[in-house]
Scaffold this motif. Structure first.
Motif, mmCIF file in Angstrom:
data_model
loop_
_atom_site.group_PDB
_atom_site.id
_atom_site.type_symbol
_atom_site.label_atom_id
_atom_site.label_comp_id
_atom_site.label_asym_id
_atom_site.label_seq_id
_atom_site.Cartn_x
_atom_site.Cartn_y
_atom_site.Cartn_z
ATOM 1 N N VAL A 5 0.864 -1.178 0.000
ATOM 2 C CA VAL A 5 0.000 0.000 0.000
ATOM 3 C C VAL A 5 0.900 1.228 0.000
ATOM 4 C CG1 VAL A 5 -1.779 1.301 1.209
ATOM 5 C CG2 VAL A 5 -1.859 -1.201 1.221
ATOM 6 N N PHE A 6 0.871 1.977 -1.097
ATOM 7 C CA PHE A 6 1.640 3.211 -1.181
ATOM 8 C C PHE A 6 0.989 4.304 -0.345
ATOM 9 C CE2 PHE A 6 3.219 1.851 -5.553
ATOM 10 C CZ PHE A 6 4.545 1.739 -5.161
ATOM 11 N N ILE A 7 1.807 5.131 0.290
ATOM 12 C CA ILE A 7 1.304 6.338 0.937
ATOM 13 C C ILE A 7 2.239 7.492 0.608
ATOM 14 C CG2 ILE A 7 0.028 5.223 2.823
ATOM 15 C CD1 ILE A 7 2.444 5.830 4.656
ATOM 16 N N LYS A 43 10.817 11.221 -0.046
ATOM 17 C CA LYS A 43 12.283 11.100 0.039
ATOM 18 C C LYS A 43 12.708 10.632 1.427
ATOM 19 C CE LYS A 43 13.444 14.425 -3.582
ATOM 20 N NZ LYS A 43 14.104 15.708 -3.917
ATOM 21 N N SER A 44 12.051 11.153 2.449
ATOM 22 C CA SER A 44 12.307 10.698 3.821
ATOM 23 C C SER A 44 11.435 9.474 4.064
ATOM 24 C CB SER A 44 11.979 11.814 4.822
ATOM 25 O OG SER A 44 10.652 12.284 4.615
ATOM 26 N N GLY A 45 11.789 8.375 3.411
ATOM 27 C CA GLY A 45 10.901 7.229 3.283
ATOM 28 C C GLY A 45 10.518 6.514 4.551
ATOM 29 N N HIS A 46 11.231 6.753 5.654
ATOM 30 C CA HIS A 46 10.898 6.075 6.904
ATOM 31 C C HIS A 46 10.195 6.996 7.904
ATOM 32 C CE1 HIS A 46 12.836 2.275 5.913
ATOM 33 N NE2 HIS A 46 13.819 2.969 5.375
ATOM 34 N N ASP A 47 9.998 8.247 7.536
ATOM 35 C CA ASP A 47 9.320 9.199 8.412
ATOM 36 C C ASP A 47 7.806 9.086 8.257
ATOM 37 O OD1 ASP A 47 11.785 10.088 9.198
ATOM 38 O OD2 ASP A 47 11.756 11.893 7.937
ATOM 39 N N ALA A 48 7.074 9.534 9.272
ATOM 40 C CA ALA A 48 5.617 9.525 9.205
ATOM 41 C C ALA A 48 5.132 10.408 8.058
ATOM 42 C CB ALA A 48 5.032 10.000 10.531
ATOM 43 N N VAL A 49 4.095 9.946 7.401
ATOM 44 C CA VAL A 49 3.478 10.684 6.309
ATOM 45 C C VAL A 49 2.262 11.426 6.861
ATOM 46 C CG1 VAL A 49 2.067 10.346 4.246
ATOM 47 C CG2 VAL A 49 4.286 9.223 4.429
ATOM 48 N N LYS A 50 2.112 12.692 6.463
ATOM 49 C CA LYS A 50 0.981 13.502 6.903
ATOM 50 C C LYS A 50 -0.128 13.398 5.861
ATOM 51 C CE LYS A 50 -0.143 18.169 8.527
ATOM 52 N NZ LYS A 50 0.412 19.545 8.692
ATOM 53 N N CYS A 51 -1.204 12.738 6.234
ATOM 54 C CA CYS A 51 -2.279 12.467 5.282
ATOM 55 C C CYS A 51 -3.193 13.682 5.112
ATOM 56 C CB CYS A 51 -3.063 11.245 5.733
ATOM 57 S SG CYS A 51 -2.100 9.709 5.644
ATOM 58 N N ASP A 55 6.018 1.228 6.867
ATOM 59 C CA ASP A 55 6.867 0.091 7.207
ATOM 60 C C ASP A 55 8.197 0.162 6.468
ATOM 61 O OD1 ASP A 55 4.803 -1.231 8.736
ATOM 62 O OD2 ASP A 55 3.882 -1.801 6.835
ATOM 63 N N LYS A 56 8.124 0.675 5.221
ATOM 64 C CA LYS A 56 9.301 0.645 4.358
ATOM 65 C C LYS A 56 9.310 1.853 3.433
ATOM 66 C CE LYS A 56 9.566 -4.415 4.393
ATOM 67 N NZ LYS A 56 9.555 -5.661 3.581
ATOM 68 N N SER A 57 10.465 2.068 2.793
ATOM 69 C CA SER A 57 10.608 3.114 1.787
ATOM 70 C C SER A 57 10.626 2.473 0.399
ATOM 71 C CB SER A 57 11.910 3.878 2.010
ATOM 72 O OG SER A 57 13.028 3.041 1.711
ATOM 73 N N LEU A 58 10.586 3.312 -0.629
ATOM 74 C CA LEU A 58 10.678 2.790 -1.989
ATOM 75 C C LEU A 58 11.971 2.012 -2.208
ATOM 76 C CD1 LEU A 58 9.336 5.724 -4.203
ATOM 77 C CD2 LEU A 58 8.368 3.430 -4.029
ATOM 78 N N ASP A 59 13.064 2.498 -1.667
ATOM 79 C CA ASP A 59 14.347 1.801 -1.835
ATOM 80 C C ASP A 59 14.314 0.398 -1.236
ATOM 81 O OD1 ASP A 59 15.561 3.823 -3.239
ATOM 82 O OD2 ASP A 59 16.555 4.693 -1.492
ATOM 83 N N ILE A 108 7.210 0.419 -10.757
ATOM 84 C CA ILE A 108 6.721 -0.695 -9.937
ATOM 85 C C ILE A 108 5.333 -1.137 -10.405
ATOM 86 C CG2 ILE A 108 5.969 -1.335 -7.599
ATOM 87 C CD1 ILE A 108 8.236 0.583 -6.594
ATOM 88 N N LEU A 109 4.450 -0.178 -10.676
ATOM 89 C CA LEU A 109 3.111 -0.525 -11.167
ATOM 90 C C LEU A 109 3.185 -1.264 -12.495
ATOM 91 C CD1 LEU A 109 1.137 2.781 -10.468
ATOM 92 C CD2 LEU A 109 1.018 0.663 -9.159
ATOM 93 N N THR A 110 4.015 -0.768 -13.400
ATOM 94 C CA THR A 110 4.130 -1.375 -14.725
ATOM 95 C C THR A 110 4.603 -2.815 -14.633
ATOM 96 O OG1 THR A 110 4.550 0.763 -15.767
ATOM 97 C CG2 THR A 110 5.270 -1.205 -16.967
ATOM 98 N N LYS A 111 5.637 -3.057 -13.843
ATOM 99 C CA LYS A 111 6.176 -4.414 -13.723
ATOM 100 C C LYS A 111 5.135 -5.358 -13.140
ATOM 101 C CE LYS A 111 10.098 -7.181 -12.279
ATOM 102 N NZ LYS A 111 9.249 -8.373 -12.138
ATOM 103 N N HIS A 112 4.456 -4.922 -12.081
ATOM 104 C CA HIS A 112 3.466 -5.796 -11.451
ATOM 105 C C HIS A 112 2.297 -6.069 -12.396
ATOM 106 C CE1 HIS A 112 5.734 -5.232 -7.776
ATOM 107 N NE2 HIS A 112 4.963 -6.123 -7.184
ATOM 108 N N TYR A 113 1.843 -5.048 -13.095
ATOM 109 C CA TYR A 113 0.745 -5.253 -14.037
ATOM 110 C C TYR A 113 1.153 -6.230 -15.132
ATOM 111 C CZ TYR A 113 -2.834 -4.455 -17.526
ATOM 112 O OH TYR A 113 -3.842 -4.656 -18.435
#
Length: 203
Positions: A7-9, A39-47, A56-60, A91-96
């Motif tokens: 799940v992307f956020i 870019k700060s992939g492990h920090d909380a995201v403000k929705c 849980d994880k970053s793109l990397d 990532i979307l393209t490969k999975h599709y």
């Protein structure tokens, strides 16, 4: 075999759509990775309503990982960020192309359009009512009847060695998220498991 979901956020993601999907999938014992595209992939995201979600994880962390389903929540700013992210597009393209499920809700289908996911297969999709104007019906997607809260569109075609199925699952918004998540459970683990989770939620 355990089923897996990504799940992307992003900053500005719709928190009901993200968190409800995460919760409902985990009730079906689907392993869910919540992945920030910031870019700060492990920090909380403000929705979008100032709820903070810790990924849980970053793109990397997941660039070489394959999942059974990828979910793109809505939210105006969050969906635009995903539509503009080349990493998300790859990532979307490969999975599709690999026959995995790509799912988007609310304004999330913007990312499908931006990254041209399944555009050659004339899928039917749905989205948030005000976002429908961003799509030309029939090109590259057909718009589903607005009375349908969830749309599952399947295309079957020949791969290099065997037939391959391509799936897009889309939904309209915060109020349809639970039905959306239950549909993903049905596709991943069958109707019995989806019904079991549904009954437990009193849906």
């Amino acid at each position: 075999m355990t089923k897996t979901a990504l799940v992307f956020i992003a900053n500005g993601s719709e928190e009901i759509e993200a968190v409800t999907t995460i919760d409902v999938l985990r009730r079906a014992e689907i392993e869910v990775d919540v992945v920030s595209i910031e870019k700060s992939g492990h920090d909380a995201v403000k929705c979008s309503r100032n709820v903070r979600v810790l990924p849980d994880k970053s793109l990397d962390d997941i660039k070489n990982t394959q999942y059974d389903v990828i979910v793109i929540p809505g939210g105006n700013d969050g969906s635009k960020a995903m539509a503009n992210s080349s990493e998300v597009g790859q990532i979307l393209t490969k999975h599709y192309q690999d026959g995995k499920i790509v799912a988007a809700i609310c304004a999330g289908p913007r990312a499908l359009l931006s990254h041209k996911i399944g555009v050659d297969h004339k899928h039917t999709i749905t989205c948030y009512p005000s976002v429908r104007k961003e799509f030309t019906d029939g090109e590259p997607y057909k718009l589903d009847n607005p009375d349908n809260p969830v749309c599952h569109s399947r295309h079957t075609g020949k791969g290099d060695t065997e037939e391959k199925e391509h799936h897009l699952v889309t939904s309209q918004g915060p109020g349809t998220t639970m039905v959306f998540a239950l549909k993903l459970i049905e596709l991943l683990k069958g109707k019995d498991e989806a019904t079991k989770v549904k009954d437990g939620l009193l849906v």
